[in-house]
Design a protein around this motif. Structure first.
Motif, short mmCIF file in Angstrom:
data_model
loop_
_atom_site.label_atom_id
_atom_site.label_comp_id
_atom_site.label_asym_id
_atom_site.label_seq_id
_atom_site.Cartn_x
_atom_site.Cartn_y
_atom_site.Cartn_z
N LEU A 187 24.17 -12.22 -48.24
CA LEU A 187 23.52 -12.63 -49.09
C LEU A 187 22.27 -13.48 -48.47
CD1 LEU A 187 25.56 -13.51 -52.38
CD2 LEU A 187 23.95 -11.64 -52.40
N ALA A 188 22.70 -14.27 -47.49
CA ALA A 188 21.88 -15.24 -46.85
C ALA A 188 20.98 -14.36 -45.92
CB ALA A 188 22.38 -16.07 -45.74
N VAL A 189 21.39 -13.43 -44.99
CA VAL A 189 20.45 -12.45 -44.45
C VAL A 189 19.57 -11.64 -45.15
CG1 VAL A 189 20.44 -10.68 -42.66
CG2 VAL A 189 22.26 -12.34 -42.60
N SER A 190 20.01 -11.02 -46.05
CA SER A 190 19.20 -10.09 -46.84
C SER A 190 18.46 -10.80 -47.81
CB SER A 190 20.13 -9.08 -47.89
OG SER A 190 21.01 -10.05 -48.80
N LEU A 199 12.92 -12.69 -49.12
CA LEU A 199 11.93 -13.96 -49.38
C LEU A 199 10.70 -13.67 -48.33
CD1 LEU A 199 11.41 -16.80 -50.58
CD2 LEU A 199 12.41 -17.54 -48.67
N MET A 200 11.01 -13.26 -47.29
CA MET A 200 9.73 -13.08 -46.24
C MET A 200 8.57 -11.99 -46.87
SD MET A 200 12.12 -12.50 -42.76
CE MET A 200 10.40 -12.03 -41.67
N ASP A 211 12.10 -5.00 -47.88
CA ASP A 211 12.73 -5.15 -49.27
C ASP A 211 13.61 -4.15 -49.60
OD1 ASP A 211 11.81 -7.96 -49.77
OD2 ASP A 211 10.80 -7.24 -51.72
N GLY A 212 13.30 -2.81 -49.21
CA GLY A 212 14.17 -1.76 -49.74
C GLY A 212 15.73 -1.90 -49.27
N PRO A 230 6.50 -21.15 -44.57
CA PRO A 230 6.05 -20.40 -43.31
C PRO A 230 7.09 -19.60 -42.61
CG PRO A 230 6.42 -22.73 -42.84
CD PRO A 230 6.80 -22.50 -44.49
N VAL A 231 7.60 -18.45 -43.28
CA VAL A 231 8.81 -17.73 -42.72
C VAL A 231 8.26 -16.16 -42.36
CG1 VAL A 231 10.63 -19.07 -43.91
CG2 VAL A 231 9.48 -17.11 -44.98
N SER A 232 7.31 -15.97 -42.59
CA SER A 232 6.50 -14.65 -42.30
C SER A 232 5.06 -14.91 -42.22
CB SER A 232 7.08 -13.70 -42.88
OG SER A 232 6.37 -13.47 -44.50
#
Length: 513
Positions: A35-38, A43-44, A102-103, A66-68
């Motif tokens: 869940l953290a990685v996805s 969020l990006m 996101d897909g 500022p993550v992407s």
């Protein structure tokens, strides 16, 4: 020695974790990591957080992360008024490319969420019936004093941590922290996730209202998960400082010190538990259901589809707003099928669309065919002669932003009934001038809020938003509301819609959440 005193002695000596605790622990741990990685990848795509019902790039953000490169975009085309007679709401087209994965991330996120929810529920039930929660996890009334909490906390901060044998008894700070995670953090994360679902909030609007809106739920969802990740980091540090190898063996194999035979047996138990959970979630897939293409991620999408169809009311309505609630709305994806610079440009269809647009769509026709008794075509004037429906609803994009707009059109059900839909029909497919394609099941197709929209905010549907006709599916995410329609095909079973359909490009077919 009495049974009670024997039990107390065993617990204090660190009897190790029960088998079901170990299995559920590692499934939950794997789920949270996934869940953290996805979730970070999701969020990006739109790293802006809002408060309230809606928020997008054309409205102020509560927080920009500022993550992407998406968090401070390169700009938008000149904004146009959303209302023909003026008003503060505007619409604009992006002039920059965004990072959007996101897909696969959404499908993986919800697959992991299913593992978390099912395993978490099993843990709670087992904990209640075995007495584990009451005996080992929930602090006793006499323990909950400020002095005891302070003493336990300061002792841990000074690294006065026992060389744990693995398992209960837990310290007071541990108990309070575990209870906060089990009874508050994880449930709140699940509930706020459901508060962002168009289908779930249509059925149970209080889920969204209790947080002040879906964007508020998204912000809380992010903050709670950030706290859970902080807990994971601290938890791992504490495990390392209290004997990492011993603790890992205890949580994996049941005891801090084991012979090789015990390790093999416990490993088999863990693998069996993981396989059983996977079988529970992924079993029963059918070719007659929405597509899976043999991929594990699609299995999670299918499970979500089945669960929502089984548990949610079929006729629940998405919330409708007043005209004063209408907001600015971005125009994304294909915004002009005749523009050769757009990613989904088709030369033949682009030239045809340009000719139709030059004639104010007077020669445009919507073909309706397939499993219908009276296939035919409809002009824009024909559709406008059907009884119209106007609805002011929220458009929720899979990127994470949302907006409110007014849509006017003919209910899809009206057009299908005019064409004589056959009793065997199960799906409706839609085709657009940019070669995009979508399909929905008959339940959504016949829903009263599923319309073929030719008007927006009191005027004609703008080019950037899908003129002359677009689909509106209010209980799913925005990309199901296909723009630039020219053809509808009713089918008796699911059909592959080609290389530009969502499943072929890593996107979920059903996006009610």
């Amino acid at each position: 020695m009495s049974r009670a005193s024997s039990s107390q002695h065993t617990t204090s000596a660190g009897a190790g974790h029960s088998r079901w605790v170990r299995v559920t622990h590692w499934i939950v741990a794997g789920s949270v990591l996934t869940l953290a990685v996805s979730g970070f990848t999701i969020l990006m795509a739109h790293p802006r957080l809002y408060w309230g019902a809606v928020g997008n790039d054309l409205t102020p953000a509560l927080l920009e992360l500022p993550v992407s490169r998406n968090y401070r975009h390169g700009g938008w085309a000149v904004a146009t008024q959303s209302f023909p007679d003026g008003g503060s709401a505007v619409s604009a087209v992006r002039t920059y490319g965004i990072l959007n994965q996101d897909g696969w991330a959404r499908s993986l996120h919800f697959l992991a969420a299913w593992f978390l929810v099912v395993t978490g529920a099993a843990y709670l039930l087992a904990g209640i019936f075995t007495g584990h929660l009451r005996r080992d996890l929930v602090p006793r009334t006499g323990e909950l004093t400020r002095q005891r909490l302070w003493n336990d906390l300061t002792g841990r901060l000074r690294r006065k941590i026992r060389a744990a044998a693995g398992g209960p008894p837990y310290g007071l700070v541990q108990k309070c922290t575990y209870c906060a995670v089990v009874f508050l953090g994880l449930p709140l994360m699940v509930i706020t996730g459901m508060g962002m679902s168009p289908a779930i909030t249509a059925a149970y609007p209080w889920l969204c209202g209790m947080f002040g809106g879906s964007q508020s739920a998204r912000t809380i969802h992010f903050c709670v998960f950030a706290l859970l990740l902080l807990f994971v980091v601290v938890h791992v540090v504490m495990v390392a400082t209290s004997g990492f190898g011993r603790q890992m063996r205890a949580m994996t194999f049941g005891k801090a010190n084991m012979n090789s035979a015990g390790v093999i047996t416990s490993r088999r138990t863990l693998i069996t538990g993981l396989a059983s959970a996977g079988g529970l979630l992924l079993g029963g897939c059918s070719e007659t259901e929405p597509p899976t293409y043999g991929k594990v991620l699609r299995m999670g999408d299918l499970l979500t589809y089945r669960a929502q169809r089984l548990l949610l009311p079929t006729r629940s309505l998405a919330k409708e707003y007043s005209r004063s609630d209408i907001t600015s709305i971005p125009a994304i994806g294909t915004t002009d099928p005749a523009d050769p610079h757009q990613w989904a440009y088709n030369e033949r269809n682009g030239a045809l669309y340009q000719r139709l647009r030059s004639a104010q769509f007077a020669d445009w026709r919507l073909r309706v065919e397939g499993s219908v008794a009276r296939p035919g075509s409809y002009s824009l004037s024909d559709l406008q002669h059907f009884p119209a429906r106007t609805q002011i609803t929220k458009h929720t994009c899979e990127e994470g932003w949302s907006a409110i707009a007014e849509w006017t059109g003919v209910p899809l059900r009206t057009v299908l009934e005019a064409a004589g839909i056959r009793p065997s029909a199960r799906f409706v497919s839609f085709y657009a001038f940019d070669d995009d394609a979508e399909s929905i099941d008959m339940l959504d197709a016949l829903h009263p809020q599923t319309i073929l929209a030719y008007g927006m905010n009191g005027g004609d549907l703008p080019i950037a938003h899908g003129a002359p006709l677009r689909l509106r599916v209010e209980r799913q995410l925005g990309y199901k509301s296909l723009k630039f329609l020219h053809r509808i095909v009713v089918t008796d079973r699911f059909e592959d819609l080609g290389k530009l359909s969502e499943p072929r490009n890593g996107w979920a077919w059903y996006v009610g959440i």
